[in-house]
Design a protein around this motif. Structure first.
Motif, PDB file in Angstrom:
ATOM      1  N   GLU A  98      -0.470  14.598  -0.590  1.00  0.00           N
ATOM      2  CA  GLU A  98      -1.281  15.448  -1.503  1.00  0.00           C
ATOM      3  C   GLU A  98      -0.611  16.720  -2.108  1.00  0.00           C
ATOM      4  O   GLU A  98      -0.751  16.991  -3.353  1.00  0.00           O
TER       5      GLU A  98
ATOM      6  N   TYR B 144       0.842  -1.100   0.073  1.00  0.00           N
ATOM      7  CA  TYR B 144      -0.029   0.118  -0.163  1.00  0.00           C
ATOM      8  C   TYR B 144       0.871   1.091  -0.086  1.00  0.00           C
ATOM      9  O   TYR B 144       1.691   1.415   0.934  1.00  0.00           O
TER      10      TYR B 144
ATOM     11  N   ASP C 107      -9.084   0.990  -5.474  1.00  0.00           N
ATOM     12  CA  ASP C 107      -8.450   2.248  -4.828  1.00  0.00           C
ATOM     13  C   ASP C 107      -9.255   2.665  -3.828  1.00  0.00           C
ATOM     14  O   ASP C 107     -10.376   2.570  -3.486  1.00  0.00           O
ATOM     15  N   GLN C 108      -8.579   3.019  -2.831  1.00  0.00           N
ATOM     16  CA  GLN C 108      -9.104   3.630  -1.600  1.00  0.00           C
ATOM     17  C   GLN C 108      -9.612   5.039  -1.589  1.00  0.00           C
ATOM     18  O   GLN C 108     -10.612   5.535  -1.447  1.00  0.00           O
ATOM     19  N   ASP C 109      -8.839   5.791  -2.179  1.00  0.00           N
ATOM     20  CA  ASP C 109      -8.919   7.193  -2.609  1.00  0.00           C
ATOM     21  C   ASP C 109      -7.890   7.634  -3.417  1.00  0.00           C
ATOM     22  O   ASP C 109      -6.860   7.002  -4.077  1.00  0.00           O
TER      23      ASP C 109
ATOM     24  N   GLU D 285      -3.914   6.937  -2.671  1.00  0.00           N
ATOM     25  CA  GLU D 285      -3.589   5.717  -2.513  1.00  0.00           C
ATOM     26  C   GLU D 285      -3.709   4.675  -3.581  1.00  0.00           C
ATOM     27  O   GLU D 285      -4.504   4.427  -4.303  1.00  0.00           O
TER      28      GLU D 285
ATOM     29  N   ARG E  96      -2.787   0.604  -4.259  1.00  0.00           N
ATOM     30  CA  ARG E  96      -2.819  -0.616  -3.478  1.00  0.00           C
ATOM     31  C   ARG E  96      -2.428  -1.653  -4.752  1.00  0.00           C
ATOM     32  O   ARG E  96      -3.229  -1.885  -5.664  1.00  0.00           O
TER      33      ARG E  96
ATOM     34  N   ARG F 237       0.813   5.279  -0.113  1.00  0.00           N
ATOM     35  CA  ARG F 237      -0.078   6.524   0.174  1.00  0.00           C
ATOM     36  C   ARG F 237       0.844   7.711  -0.190  1.00  0.00           C
ATOM     37  O   ARG F 237       1.630   7.867   0.580  1.00  0.00           O
TER      38      ARG F 237
ATOM     39  N   ARG G   2      -0.244   8.934  -9.971  1.00  0.00           N
ATOM     40  CA  ARG G   2       0.064   8.060  -8.845  1.00  0.00           C
ATOM     41  C   ARG G   2       0.583   6.437  -9.192  1.00  0.00           C
ATOM     42  O   ARG G   2       1.330   5.761  -8.763  1.00  0.00           O
TER      43      ARG G   2
END
Length: 241
Positions: free
Chosen positions: A114, A109, A177-179, A182, A184, A111, A154
């Motif tokens: 931003e 993962y 995707d989580q957001d 991030e 994965r 992250r 990303r």
């Protein structure tokens, strides 16, 4: 007694954890075995049960190949478990156990920061950066354009950061995707390479990303669809896997 079904292993597979009344046990049929545990009838299923399901499977995969079943897969008793899972799907299960022997799944993962990500996104020729004071529709479109470009950046950044892992990874798949910050990835890795992969992840010393390794895990992401052979009885599983 109703049963939780955790996964399929070879008969004789070592079981993790202490021997307790509610612990997992092997339900053997020929050279295959279901890992099962009692299904409580006097209480609701809780998140703890789902966690225990994953912990059981993760313990099993350390001792040899396992075909994991989804949490919530149940059977009424020993005989129905054998009749509905092991017998009709024996050929497929044997092939999966052979294919997964010596492998485990691991997750990485990543992250991203931003501010760093936004500065890294290239300019948009449609000019979304200049629409901050425009109407609502334009601002929505600008936001969507930013999100798309963040995802592309990303993914490309992740590919670059994970290049040192390529020699250890047999298969890789993107997870949901989580957001937008991030990424994965699921990796199928030889067991003897898990420590090297973990060390490589820890060595990703990029200031713009938090990188986390999780594993070994059962190979949920890399299971193949059921392909029944002529000797598998033709009975479809009621659980749809």
């Amino acid at each position: 007694m109703r049963l939780n079904l955790h996964g399929v292993v070879r008969a004789g597979h070592p079981l993790p954890g202490p021997d307790q009344p509610d612990a997992a046990r092997l339900l053997v049929w020929e050279d295959l075995a279901l890992v099962v545990s009692p299904l409580p009838v006097d209480r609701d299923v809780t998140p703890h049960d789902a966690t225990q399901h994953l912990l059981t499977l993760s313990g099993l995969v350390r001792q040899g190949p396992v075909v994991p079943l989804r949490w919530g897969t149940v059977a009424e008793d020993d005989e129905s478990a054998r009749a509905e899972v092991l017998r009709p799907l024996a050929r497929h299960l044997r092939a999966e156990l052979e294919r997964l022997d010596g492998f485990a799944e691991a997750h990485v993962y990543l992250r991203f920061d931003e501010e760093t990500a936004l500065w890294a996104v290239p300019d948009d020729p449609t000019g979304w950066k200049g629409r901050a004071g425009a109407g609502l529709t334009d601002r929505i479109k600008a936001g969507e354009a930013i999100a798309r470009r963040l995802v592309s950046w990303r993914q490309a950044r992740t590919d670059d950061l994970l290049k040192p892992l390529e020699r250890y990874v047999c298969e890789v798949k993107a997870l949901d995707d989580q957001d937008h910050l991030e990424e994965r990835r699921a990796l199928l890795v030889r067991e003897e390479d898990l420590l090297s992969v973990q060390e490589a992840v820890a060595a990703i010393a990029a200031v713009d990303v938090d990188c986390r390794f999780v594993g070994p895990l059962p190979a949920f992401t890399f299971l193949r669809a059921v392909q029944k052979g002529p000797d598998d009885g033709g009975q479809a599983s009621r659980w749809g896997w």
